[in-house]
Each structure stands twice: as structure tokens, then as C-alpha cells.
Write a protein that holds these residues in place. Structure first.
Motif, short mmCIF file in Angstrom:
data_model
loop_
_atom_site.label_atom_id
_atom_site.label_comp_id
_atom_site.label_asym_id
_atom_site.label_seq_id
_atom_site.Cartn_x
_atom_site.Cartn_y
_atom_site.Cartn_z
N VAL A 1 -30.57 -45.79 -158.33
CA VAL A 1 -30.70 -44.59 -159.12
C VAL A 1 -30.27 -44.57 -160.78
CG1 VAL A 1 -28.41 -44.00 -158.52
CG2 VAL A 1 -29.95 -41.97 -158.99
N VAL B 1 -29.05 -42.22 -164.13
CA VAL B 1 -28.56 -41.04 -164.63
C VAL B 1 -28.58 -41.07 -166.10
CG1 VAL B 1 -27.27 -40.66 -162.26
CG2 VAL B 1 -26.44 -41.68 -164.50
N THR C 1 -29.86 -36.92 -162.56
CA THR C 1 -30.81 -38.00 -161.94
C THR C 1 -31.83 -37.89 -163.09
OG1 THR C 1 -30.07 -37.78 -159.91
CG2 THR C 1 -32.06 -38.96 -160.16
N SER D 1 -35.30 -42.68 -159.99
CA SER D 1 -34.56 -43.23 -158.58
C SER D 1 -35.85 -43.88 -157.80
CB SER D 1 -33.88 -41.95 -157.95
OG SER D 1 -34.76 -41.16 -157.26
N PRO E 1 -31.22 -41.83 -153.58
CA PRO E 1 -30.06 -41.79 -154.70
C PRO E 1 -28.73 -41.24 -154.30
CG PRO E 1 -31.64 -40.02 -154.86
CD PRO E 1 -32.17 -40.86 -154.02
N GLU E 2 -28.78 -40.74 -153.21
CA GLU E 2 -27.55 -40.33 -152.53
C GLU E 2 -27.00 -41.02 -151.46
OE1 GLU E 2 -25.79 -37.75 -154.05
OE2 GLU E 2 -27.68 -37.99 -155.35
N SER F 1 -25.50 -41.84 -156.50
CA SER F 1 -25.60 -41.21 -158.03
C SER F 1 -24.14 -41.15 -158.59
CB SER F 1 -26.17 -39.95 -157.72
OG SER F 1 -25.30 -39.17 -156.65
N ARG G 1 -23.13 -42.31 -162.38
CA ARG G 1 -22.37 -41.60 -163.33
C ARG G 1 -21.15 -42.07 -163.68
NH1 ARG G 1 -24.64 -37.31 -160.31
NH2 ARG G 1 -22.84 -37.60 -158.49
#
Length: 332
Positions: A28, A30, A36, A39, A43-44, A198, A202
Motif C-alpha cells: 500500500v 499513502v 490510500t 495498493s 491494504p488492510e 495502511s 502512514r
């Protein structure tokens, strides 16, 4: 597939015209606002960044010791190779908290640097916890405890104030609820925190372009890692060789083929990237890292391409196969 999940990336190793081995990758990217950007895969995906968490684990130290030399801050973020240069900085960091090698609770393994490991064998010496790749992180944690008034005893335990604070920081920087940060135990005995991919991305965009409450401390961590890349890993290793080749790039590897990257400058602004190679196949890591950088508009110089050769050779120097990266990035 979930609503956010797309086709995973693949790194394929071939022999002749046959696909011999395949590594699946969830990745992913960001943007600077934490949303996002692109990806592939899930992504989770909840996974352990492992040593890619070290910049977060060093944040309490950076906050408590604003005058700490940058090389000591870099070694606290490191998965170092155990060279004399690395050990010298770790010892200096230990001294600041009145600690010794005996206070390190990381365990012992041979140095990652093959020449240093061979020299220990030649001299008939056993490695010590100082040679452990996480000894700088542990030395930094001991100093964090001393500066914050927390006990050094039990600093690796899940309920220790330092580790509780580090878990909170993973949630804060990752933009998730604390309940979404799950805990296990790392190879060096401190808590390892799992969080959505994700959220890890970040964390890395926040390291590349810091903002908010921790801006000065994160900026110092970014500077320490990028100014001292040899301390973050070691000669010939990916973090050490990659960061100087891409201006404004901060990277940190994690065990079991996790990788985090923060890019300060790109055609799309600051970006954070995180990926997990699902089978733990670390040989595929450089191939994925370079493929995603190229897809995001970073030109690959010959020096960069040399980090992930597209052809495979045997011990006699004959070309026997190749490597290709299938990166079906879905842009948001």
C-alpha cells in the motif's frame, strides 16, 4: 477479496523459461494526508512490521533526549551488522544511561557482517548481546527509561510503561485505534506490534514529512537515519545502499520480509509505502522496493537497478534464469 483488496503483487523467479518460485506481496502507498494513493493486494492486512517499527520505538528517546547525537539516534533505529563502528556507538549509548552490555535483554546471535563473524571465530571469541542487531534499539530503550523516570528492570515486558507508550505511538502515528494494534513478542524479546498495512504506510509518510505534535523528534529521526545509513543496517545491506541513492528516502527493513519506505519528494508529493512478502521471502524485497519506486515516478539509475538484478547466474557465471515483478497497482 474484501472491498479494498485487489490482486496481490508477485515476484517470480524463473529458471530457463519456467516459473520456478513465486512470492506474493501485499503493498500500500499513502499520500501526505494519510489516505490510500495506490495498493495491490490487501491494504488492510494486519501484519507485524517487526524491525520496521524501530523508528517508532525510538521516538520516546528522541522526545526525551533532544540533544542526543544523530549517530546514537540512528543506532537506536538500527538492525545493525555488528561491525566495530556499530558497537562503538551502541556502547556510547549504553554509557549515557549508566548501563552495560549485561543490561541488554535482546539475547545473542553472531554478527550479521560475515567478516566480523569470521574474525570472532578466528579469535575464539563468542558473540555477546552487543553483536545482536537490535542492541542499539535496546540501548536506546534503557536510556528512554532513565530519562523518563521509568524502571530499567523489565523494560522488555508488555506491561512496562515504555512498551505501553510505544504501543500508543503505533496507534497515533498509524492513524488507528489502540485496539487495532495487536501485540506479540519479537525475536529480541520486546513487544512486536501488528497493525494494518495502511497504518504502517502512514507511519512512514509521517517520518518522511513530519507534522503535528512530534514533528521535531520525527524530523531528527529522519535526519539520523538518512545521514547515517551505514548505522541503520551495514555495508552491502539494502537500507544502507538504497537510502543514499534516492534523495529524501527513508527505509527500514523488518524480519519476515516486511518493508517500510517514506519518500519526502515524488511527482505525487510525500508518500509512505509498506509491503509484506507473504512467505517471508526476503530475497524478493529489493525487487519490490525498486518496482514500486519506479511506478511512483522515481527514475531507476544503473546503481539502483544493480540492487535487484533481473537475471540470475549460477556459480560458474552462466545465466540460468531471471526475476520479474508483477505489480498491479490500483490507484485511488
Amino acid at each position: 477479496m474484501t472491498q479494498t483488496e485487489t490482486q496481490a503483487a508477485r515476484v517470480v523467479f524463473t529458471r530457463g523459461d519456467v516459473d520456478e518460485s513465486v512470492h506474493a506481496v501485499h503493498l500500500v502507498v499513502v499520500g501526505g494526508d494519510g489516505t490510500t494513493f495506490a495498493s495491490c493486494g490487501d491494504p488492510e492486512l494486519v501484519t507485524f512490521p517487526r524491525s520496521s517499527s524501530k523508528p517508532v520505538q525510538a521516538l520516546p528517546l528522541a522526545l526525551a533526549a533532544p540533544e542526543l547525537p544523530s549517530d546514537e539516534l540512528a543506532i537506536s533505529c538500527a538492525s545493525h551488522s555488528g561491525t566495530p563502528e556499530h558497537l562503538t556507538v551502541v556502547l556510547r549509548l549504553l554509557e549515557r544511561s549508566g548501563s552495560t552490555v549485561d543490561d541488554l535483554r535482546c539475547g545473542t546471535h553472531p554478527p550479521f557482517d560475515a567478516a566480523v563473524a569470521a574474525e570472532l571465530i578466528r579469535r575464539g571469541e563468542a558473540p555477546t548481546p552487543l553483536h545482536h542487531n537490535c542492541s542499539g534499539k535496546h540501548a536506546g530503550m534503557l536510556l528512554s527509561c532513565a530519562l523518563n523516570g521509568w524502571p530499567k528492570e523489565g523494560y522488555t515486558e508488555h506491561g512496562h510503561p515504555l512498551q505501553l507508550r510505544i504501543r500508543e505511538l503505533h496507534a497515533e502515528l498509524g492513524g488507528v485505534n489502540l485496539e487495532q494494534v495487536e501485540a506479540g513478542t519479537d525475536g529480541c524479546s520486546v513487544p512486536a506490534f501488528a497493525l494494518p498495512l495502511s497504518a504502517a504506510a502512514r507511519i512512514f509518510v509521517g517520518l518522511a514529512r513530519p507534522a503535528g505534535e512530534y514533528v521535531q523528534a520525527l524530523e531528527r529521526i529522519f535526519a539520523a537515519m538518512t545521514v547515517h545509513p551505514v548505522l541503520v543496517a551495514g555495508p552491502g545491506r539494502l537500507d544502507t545502499t538504497l537510502m543514499p541513492l534516492v534523495p529524501g528516502l527513508v527505509t527500514k527493513m523488518g524480519a519476515e520480509a516486511f518493508y517500510g519506505m517514506g519518500l519526502r519528494h515524488s511527482p505525487h508529493g510525500p508518500l509512505g509505502m509498506a509491503f509484506k512478502i507473504m512467505d517471508g521471502g526476503e530475497r524478493a524485497r529489493a525487487h519490490v522496493a525498486l518496482a514500486v519506486l519506479e511506478a511512483l515516478g522515481i527514475p531507476l539509475t544503473p546503481e539502483l537497478r544493480a540492487l535487484a538484478p533481473a537475471t540470475l547466474h549460477n556459480w560458474a557465471g552462466r545465466e540460468v534464469g531471471g526475476v520479474r515483478v508483477e505489480l498491479p497497482l490500483a490507484f485511488s
